[in-house]
Design a protein around this motif. Sequence first.
Motif, short mmCIF file in Angstrom:
data_model
loop_
_atom_site.label_atom_id
_atom_site.label_comp_id
_atom_site.label_asym_id
_atom_site.label_seq_id
_atom_site.Cartn_x
_atom_site.Cartn_y
_atom_site.Cartn_z
N ALA A 1 -21.84 -23.23 7.55
CA ALA A 1 -20.64 -22.86 6.81
C ALA A 1 -20.03 -21.55 7.27
CB ALA A 1 -20.97 -22.77 5.31
N LEU A 2 -20.84 -20.61 7.77
CA LEU A 2 -20.34 -19.27 8.04
C LEU A 2 -20.47 -18.83 9.50
CD1 LEU A 2 -21.76 -17.37 4.92
CD2 LEU A 2 -19.45 -18.24 5.26
N LEU A 3 -21.28 -19.51 10.31
CA LEU A 3 -21.52 -19.02 11.65
C LEU A 3 -20.53 -19.55 12.68
CD1 LEU A 3 -23.35 -17.38 13.56
CD2 LEU A 3 -24.73 -19.44 13.87
N ALA A 4 -20.07 -20.80 12.50
CA ALA A 4 -19.24 -21.42 13.54
C ALA A 4 -17.96 -20.63 13.79
CB ALA A 4 -18.91 -22.86 13.15
N ASN A 5 -17.26 -20.22 12.72
CA ASN A 5 -16.02 -19.48 12.92
C ASN A 5 -16.29 -18.06 13.42
OD1 ASN A 5 -17.15 -18.63 10.56
ND2 ASN A 5 -15.31 -18.86 9.30
N ALA A 6 -17.49 -17.50 13.12
CA ALA A 6 -17.81 -16.15 13.58
C ALA A 6 -17.99 -16.12 15.10
CB ALA A 6 -19.08 -15.66 12.89
N VAL A 7 -18.80 -17.05 15.62
CA VAL A 7 -19.08 -17.04 17.06
C VAL A 7 -17.88 -17.49 17.87
CG1 VAL A 7 -20.66 -17.88 18.85
CG2 VAL A 7 -21.52 -17.44 16.56
N THR A 8 -17.11 -18.46 17.37
CA THR A 8 -15.92 -18.88 18.11
C THR A 8 -14.85 -17.79 18.12
OG1 THR A 8 -15.19 -19.98 16.06
CG2 THR A 8 -16.21 -21.35 17.75
N THR B 1 -15.52 -14.66 18.28
CA THR B 1 -16.01 -13.64 19.21
C THR B 1 -16.03 -14.12 20.65
OG1 THR B 1 -17.43 -12.75 17.45
CG2 THR B 1 -17.95 -12.11 19.72
N ALA B 2 -16.60 -15.31 20.90
CA ALA B 2 -16.84 -15.77 22.26
C ALA B 2 -15.87 -16.84 22.74
CB ALA B 2 -18.28 -16.30 22.40
N LYS B 3 -15.02 -17.37 21.86
CA LYS B 3 -14.03 -18.39 22.21
C LYS B 3 -14.69 -19.58 22.93
CE LYS B 3 -10.45 -16.03 20.73
NZ LYS B 3 -11.13 -14.84 20.15
N HIS B 4 -14.24 -19.90 24.16
CA HIS B 4 -14.77 -21.06 24.87
C HIS B 4 -16.25 -20.90 25.26
CE1 HIS B 4 -10.41 -21.48 25.52
NE2 HIS B 4 -10.66 -22.78 25.53
N MET C 1 -18.66 -9.44 24.68
CA MET C 1 -18.27 -10.32 23.58
C MET C 1 -19.22 -11.51 23.47
SD MET C 1 -15.81 -8.69 22.34
CE MET C 1 -15.23 -9.88 21.13
N ILE C 2 -19.65 -12.05 24.61
CA ILE C 2 -20.63 -13.13 24.58
C ILE C 2 -21.95 -12.63 23.99
CG2 ILE C 2 -21.94 -14.75 26.00
CD1 ILE C 2 -19.64 -14.78 27.97
N GLY C 3 -22.33 -11.40 24.36
CA GLY C 3 -23.55 -10.82 23.79
C GLY C 3 -23.43 -10.58 22.30
N TYR C 4 -22.26 -10.15 21.85
CA TYR C 4 -22.06 -9.94 20.41
C TYR C 4 -22.17 -11.27 19.66
CZ TYR C 4 -20.18 -7.65 16.24
OH TYR C 4 -20.03 -7.10 14.99
N GLY C 5 -21.61 -12.32 20.23
CA GLY C 5 -21.76 -13.64 19.62
C GLY C 5 -23.22 -14.10 19.59
N ALA C 6 -23.98 -13.75 20.66
CA ALA C 6 -25.41 -14.08 20.67
C ALA C 6 -26.15 -13.34 19.57
CB ALA C 6 -26.00 -13.75 22.04
N LEU C 7 -25.79 -12.09 19.30
CA LEU C 7 -26.42 -11.35 18.20
C LEU C 7 -26.09 -11.98 16.85
CD1 LEU C 7 -25.91 -7.63 19.33
CD2 LEU C 7 -28.02 -8.97 19.35
N LEU D 1 -17.41 -12.95 4.45
CA LEU D 1 -17.35 -13.19 5.89
C LEU D 1 -17.63 -11.92 6.69
CD1 LEU D 1 -14.26 -15.57 6.12
CD2 LEU D 1 -16.69 -16.19 6.20
N THR D 2 -17.16 -10.78 6.21
CA THR D 2 -17.41 -9.51 6.91
C THR D 2 -18.90 -9.20 6.92
OG1 THR D 2 -15.23 -8.66 6.28
CG2 THR D 2 -16.90 -7.05 6.94
N ILE D 3 -19.56 -9.41 5.79
CA ILE D 3 -21.01 -9.16 5.72
C ILE D 3 -21.75 -10.08 6.67
CG2 ILE D 3 -23.03 -9.34 4.22
CD1 ILE D 3 -21.25 -8.42 1.91
N TYR D 4 -21.42 -11.36 6.66
CA TYR D 4 -22.18 -12.32 7.46
C TYR D 4 -21.85 -12.21 8.95
CZ TYR D 4 -24.89 -16.53 8.32
OH TYR D 4 -25.84 -17.42 8.76
N HIS D 5 -20.61 -11.90 9.27
CA HIS D 5 -20.20 -11.87 10.67
C HIS D 5 -20.61 -10.58 11.38
CE1 HIS D 5 -16.78 -15.03 10.01
NE2 HIS D 5 -17.98 -15.48 9.73
N HIS D 6 -20.66 -9.46 10.65
CA HIS D 6 -20.84 -8.18 11.32
C HIS D 6 -22.03 -7.36 10.80
CE1 HIS D 6 -17.01 -8.96 13.25
NE2 HIS D 6 -16.45 -9.13 12.07
N ALA D 7 -22.32 -7.42 9.51
CA ALA D 7 -23.44 -6.64 8.98
C ALA D 7 -24.76 -7.39 9.04
CB ALA D 7 -23.15 -6.23 7.53
N TRP D 8 -24.70 -8.71 9.19
CA TRP D 8 -25.90 -9.53 9.15
C TRP D 8 -26.87 -9.20 10.28
CZ3 TRP D 8 -26.55 -11.20 4.66
CH2 TRP D 8 -27.40 -12.26 4.35
#
Length: 389
Positions: A25-32, A34-37, A175-181, A324-331
């Motif tokens: 529910a919360l990860l798909a839009n976060a990583v896309t 950040t990392a797009k394709h 950005m790819i590394g941030y998405g991996a985190l 979303l801010t908590i899950y995307h960046h503080a998590w």
Amino acid sequence: MRQESISPFQFFSLFINNFIVISPALLANAVTETAKHDFWISLAVGYMLGFLILWALYEFSLRQTNLNAAPATIFGHVALVFYLLYLFVILLVTIRLFVLLIHTYHLPRTPEAVVSLIVLAVACYAAWYGLGSIARISILIFITTFSVLYFFPFPVLKDMSFVHLQPVFAQPVDMIGYGALQALASCLEVFFLYSLIPMVRFRHSGKRYRLLFWSVGLALAQNLFFFSLIFFTFGPFLTEKMVFPNIELFKYFRLGDSFERVEAVMIILWVNAITLRIATLIWLCKEEVGRLFHLRSKNVLLIPLSIIFTFLPFLVIRNISELLTIYHHAWMYIVPAGIVFYLLSRTHKELPSLKNGSDGAGQVKTGHEQHTGSPSQAHPEQEYPPFPP
């Protein structure tokens, strides 16, 4: 107090149900976002690192003996307090996500506090009867979800496009590394279930690592399956603009022209799984609070915990943007901190040490006792009263 026990398959179902209810529910839009394709690269790197860390935590948990054992030092108690705060944060995010999704899509006129009260009442009722009751319910939910969930995506296969994989490495490496985190934090968030490893009854010691491979492996495979459906159906630019991509994917399902509202079935399965996760978390919170204060009867803690968490999520997380801010960046900072405090709270180191001239009860021996042994050995004719419990 007698420690409860669960079977490996019950732990397996608990792990799967707790793993797949939040991140889709919360990860798909976060990583896309950040990392797009290069979404799939971030996801693969994060999940591989997550598997290795979960393996190390599993090794540590296998060496633990008792969930009810309190920390031996003041430092352990302090670490347990911070680990409890981590469990509280996980529970707050889970309840807030549940309430926001149900209130937004299905019960917009129902007050959010009422939705929170209902789900907590059901979860506390399950937690009141112990982990065995939660584990048995988990098996039913897992079998139902696994039987149904993999047949509904077939209608959208014709709309999937693998062109979204290109171009490869189009985004900067950072950005790819941030998405991996982000993916790594989402993968590790359920490490709290490893505190239940001492309760799993293994018939053969050789099968202990099979539990690790099957539970973590299938959970990661399920998430990759759903993320692939979302990514190849909507593409990275549309996915990053969706609040709940999994719900939008459920609404996109069609079974011919006669059955279009497939998302109703999917929501029912998701509600069952997330209610089980809340029940597991509130049971763990009750157990850890009991460990902190050395309580024998811990079920009474469910009442104040349920009252607190009925209203606290709305005070801490006021809207979907904050969630979303908590899950995307503080998590990615909250989860590693929780792992550190979990490890410190499980470290048992007896103080004071016997090498410092103290006995097992922590009483310092006199010089005569150190040379001659215990008082009863030095003066066998003298009887001492038993040490009080």
